[in-house]
Write a protein that holds these residues in place. Structure first.
Motif, PDB file in Angstrom:
ATOM      1  N   ALA A   1     -11.329 -23.962 -16.880  1.00 17.33           N
ATOM      2  CA  ALA A   1     -10.445 -24.224 -15.753  1.00 17.33           C
ATOM      3  C   ALA A   1     -11.264 -24.813 -14.616  1.00 17.33           C
ATOM      4  N   VAL A   2     -10.759 -25.875 -14.039  1.00 18.32           N
ATOM      5  CA  VAL A   2     -11.412 -26.472 -12.883  1.00 18.32           C
ATOM      6  C   VAL A   2     -10.822 -25.817 -11.646  1.00 18.32           C
ATOM      7  N   ASP A   3     -11.652 -25.153 -10.912  1.00 20.89           N
ATOM      8  CA  ASP A   3     -11.223 -24.458  -9.702  1.00 20.89           C
ATOM      9  C   ASP A   3     -10.665 -25.488  -8.720  1.00 20.89           C
ATOM     10  N   CYS A   4      -9.463 -25.230  -8.213  1.00 28.22           N
ATOM     11  CA  CYS A   4      -8.857 -26.196  -7.289  1.00 28.22           C
ATOM     12  C   CYS A   4      -9.710 -26.371  -6.043  1.00 28.22           C
ATOM     13  N   CYS A   5     -10.441 -25.346  -5.652  1.00 27.72           N
ATOM     14  CA  CYS A   5     -11.330 -25.467  -4.496  1.00 27.72           C
ATOM     15  C   CYS A   5     -12.433 -26.482  -4.780  1.00 27.72           C
ATOM     16  N   ALA A   6     -12.898 -26.529  -6.021  1.00 26.72           N
ATOM     17  CA  ALA A   6     -13.919 -27.506  -6.392  1.00 26.72           C
ATOM     18  C   ALA A   6     -13.367 -28.920  -6.263  1.00 26.72           C
ATOM     19  N   VAL A   7     -12.099 -29.095  -6.619  1.00 29.79           N
ATOM     20  CA  VAL A   7     -11.482 -30.420  -6.496  1.00 29.79           C
ATOM     21  C   VAL A   7     -11.437 -30.829  -5.028  1.00 29.79           C
ATOM     22  N   PHE A   8     -11.071 -29.896  -4.151  1.00 37.26           N
ATOM     23  CA  PHE A   8     -11.044 -30.221  -2.721  1.00 37.26           C
ATOM     24  C   PHE A   8     -12.447 -30.545  -2.203  1.00 37.26           C
ATOM     25  N   ARG A   9     -13.442 -29.800  -2.660  1.00 34.63           N
ATOM     26  CA  ARG A   9     -14.827 -30.080  -2.245  1.00 34.63           C
ATOM     27  C   ARG A   9     -15.255 -31.453  -2.736  1.00 34.63           C
ATOM     28  N   LEU A  10     -14.843 -31.812  -3.944  1.00 36.57           N
ATOM     29  CA  LEU A  10     -15.159 -33.123  -4.494  1.00 36.57           C
ATOM     30  C   LEU A  10     -14.529 -34.230  -3.645  1.00 36.57           C
ATOM     31  N   VAL A  11     -13.273 -34.056  -3.304  1.00 32.07           N
ATOM     32  CA  VAL A  11     -12.583 -35.051  -2.470  1.00 32.07           C
ATOM     33  C   VAL A  11     -13.260 -35.154  -1.109  1.00 32.07           C
ATOM     34  N   GLU A  12     -13.644 -34.024  -0.531  1.00 35.29           N
ATOM     35  CA  GLU A  12     -14.341 -34.050   0.754  1.00 35.29           C
ATOM     36  C   GLU A  12     -15.683 -34.771   0.633  1.00 35.29           C
ATOM     37  N   ALA A  13     -16.386 -34.535  -0.465  1.00 36.51           N
ATOM     38  CA  ALA A  13     -17.666 -35.217  -0.668  1.00 36.51           C
ATOM     39  C   ALA A  13     -17.456 -36.725  -0.801  1.00 36.51           C
ATOM     40  N   CYS A  14     -16.388 -37.125  -1.500  1.00 38.89           N
ATOM     41  CA  CYS A  14     -16.090 -38.553  -1.634  1.00 38.89           C
ATOM     42  C   CYS A  14     -15.773 -39.174  -0.284  1.00 38.89           C
ATOM     43  N   HIS A  15     -15.007 -38.452   0.541  1.00 39.16           N
ATOM     44  CA  HIS A  15     -14.718 -38.943   1.901  1.00 39.16           C
ATOM     45  C   HIS A  15     -16.017 -39.080   2.701  1.00 39.16           C
ATOM     46  N   ASP A  16     -16.905 -38.131   2.532  1.00 37.84           N
ATOM     47  CA  ASP A  16     -18.204 -38.171   3.218  1.00 37.84           C
ATOM     48  C   ASP A  16     -18.989 -39.414   2.796  1.00 37.84           C
ATOM     49  N   VAL A  17     -19.011 -39.691   1.506  1.00 34.58           N
ATOM     50  CA  VAL A  17     -19.724 -40.868   1.003  1.00 34.58           C
ATOM     51  C   VAL A  17     -19.102 -42.144   1.564  1.00 34.58           C
ATOM     52  N   VAL A  18     -17.791 -42.246   1.511  1.00 30.98           N
ATOM     53  CA  VAL A  18     -17.114 -43.439   2.027  1.00 30.98           C
ATOM     54  C   VAL A  18     -17.399 -43.600   3.517  1.00 30.98           C
ATOM     55  N   GLY A  19     -17.379 -42.514   4.264  1.00 35.44           N
ATOM     56  CA  GLY A  19     -17.685 -42.582   5.694  1.00 35.44           C
ATOM     57  C   GLY A  19     -19.079 -43.114   5.956  1.00 35.44           C
ATOM     58  N   ARG A  20     -20.036 -42.660   5.159  1.00 35.56           N
ATOM     59  CA  ARG A  20     -21.415 -43.130   5.329  1.00 35.56           C
ATOM     60  C   ARG A  20     -21.552 -44.607   4.950  1.00 35.56           C
ATOM     61  N   VAL A  21     -20.842 -45.010   3.911  1.00 41.83           N
ATOM     62  CA  VAL A  21     -20.871 -46.421   3.506  1.00 41.83           C
ATOM     63  C   VAL A  21     -20.247 -47.284   4.602  1.00 41.83           C
ATOM     64  N   GLU A  22     -19.085 -46.862   5.104  1.00 38.78           N
ATOM     65  CA  GLU A  22     -18.423 -47.628   6.172  1.00 38.78           C
ATOM     66  C   GLU A  22     -19.311 -47.722   7.411  1.00 38.78           C
ATOM     67  N   ALA A  23     -20.004 -46.620   7.745  1.00 37.85           N
ATOM     68  CA  ALA A  23     -20.908 -46.630   8.904  1.00 37.85           C
ATOM     69  C   ALA A  23     -22.063 -47.601   8.684  1.00 37.85           C
ATOM     70  N   ALA A  24     -22.581 -47.657   7.473  1.00 37.81           N
ATOM     71  CA  ALA A  24     -23.697 -48.565   7.169  1.00 37.81           C
ATOM     72  C   ALA A  24     -23.269 -50.027   7.275  1.00 37.81           C
ATOM     73  N   LEU A  25     -21.997 -50.292   7.010  1.00 41.52           N
ATOM     74  CA  LEU A  25     -21.493 -51.672   7.040  1.00 41.52           C
ATOM     75  C   LEU A  25     -20.899 -52.050   8.390  1.00 41.52           C
ATOM     76  N   GLY A  26     -20.574 -51.055   9.191  1.00 38.07           N
ATOM     77  CA  GLY A  26     -19.829 -51.283  10.428  1.00 38.07           C
ATOM     78  C   GLY A  26     -20.433 -52.278  11.381  1.00 38.07           C
ATOM     79  N   ASP A  27     -21.741 -52.178  11.630  1.00 38.29           N
ATOM     80  CA  ASP A  27     -22.321 -53.101  12.612  1.00 38.29           C
ATOM     81  C   ASP A  27     -22.471 -54.515  12.057  1.00 38.29           C
ATOM     82  N   LEU A  28     -22.194 -54.699  10.762  1.00 36.63           N
ATOM     83  CA  LEU A  28     -22.148 -56.055  10.197  1.00 36.63           C
ATOM     84  C   LEU A  28     -20.745 -56.643  10.349  1.00 36.63           C
TER      85      LEU A  28
END
Length: 160
Positions: A18-45
């Motif tokens: 069973a995949v713990d639903c909390c793990a799924v939320f943590r995964l989604v939060e981690a993905c949002h974190d990654v996207v945020g960092r990528v967007e920040a790296a590209l932002g000043d361009l």
């Protein structure tokens, strides 16, 4: 400097797990974190992940491509692609061209400035990936593999 990336460790087991639903939320939060960092790296361009995705497809195509085909390649609706192409066009990174054989079609092509912007973006993203590789056991490829394992668990119908 941002804190460490948080990726849960996942393994695939032959027995139903069973995949713990909390793990799924943590995964989604981690993905949002990654996207945020990528967007920040590209932002000043003046770029976003979506814009770099368009530039990438135009570089890979190496010739003008119809907007419909571009939309299919990035998995997006044509109206969104059209807006992105308009924004990139306003920045001088992409140009619209009429199709030589079908007046109804519009093709997008990357400009020299667009190629230069794409090169800068890939350099930034490469540096970001290198930073992550130093912090993640096995590097980004290991994380992608682990994410694939999680998707496989969910697709096999294991409870989430």
């Amino acid at each position: 400097m941002p804190g460490p990336l948080r990726f849960p460790r996942m393994t695939v087991s032959p027995a139903p797990v069973a995949v713990d639903c909390c793990a799924v939320f943590r995964l989604v939060e981690a993905c949002h974190d990654v996207v945020g960092r990528v967007e920040a790296a590209l932002g000043d361009l003046g770029l976003s992940l979506a814009k770099v995705g368009i530039l990438r497809q135009l570089v890979l195509a190496d010739s003008p491509i119809p907007l419909t085909a571009l939309a299919e390649r990035i998995g997006c609706v044509k109206s969104n692609v059209s807006q992105l192409v308009d924004r990139l066009g306003a920045d001088g990174l992409v140009a619209r061209q009429p199709d030589a054989h079908d007046r109804r079609l519009v093709r997008a092509t990357i400009t020299p400035a667009g190629r230069a912007a794409y090169a800068q973006a890939t350099e930034r993203l490469g540096a970001l990936t290198s930073q992550w590789a130093d912090r993640i056991d096995g590097g980004p490829d290991a994380v992608i593999e682990r994410l694939g394992e999680l998707v496989a668990l969910v697709e096999r119908g294991h409870p989430t």
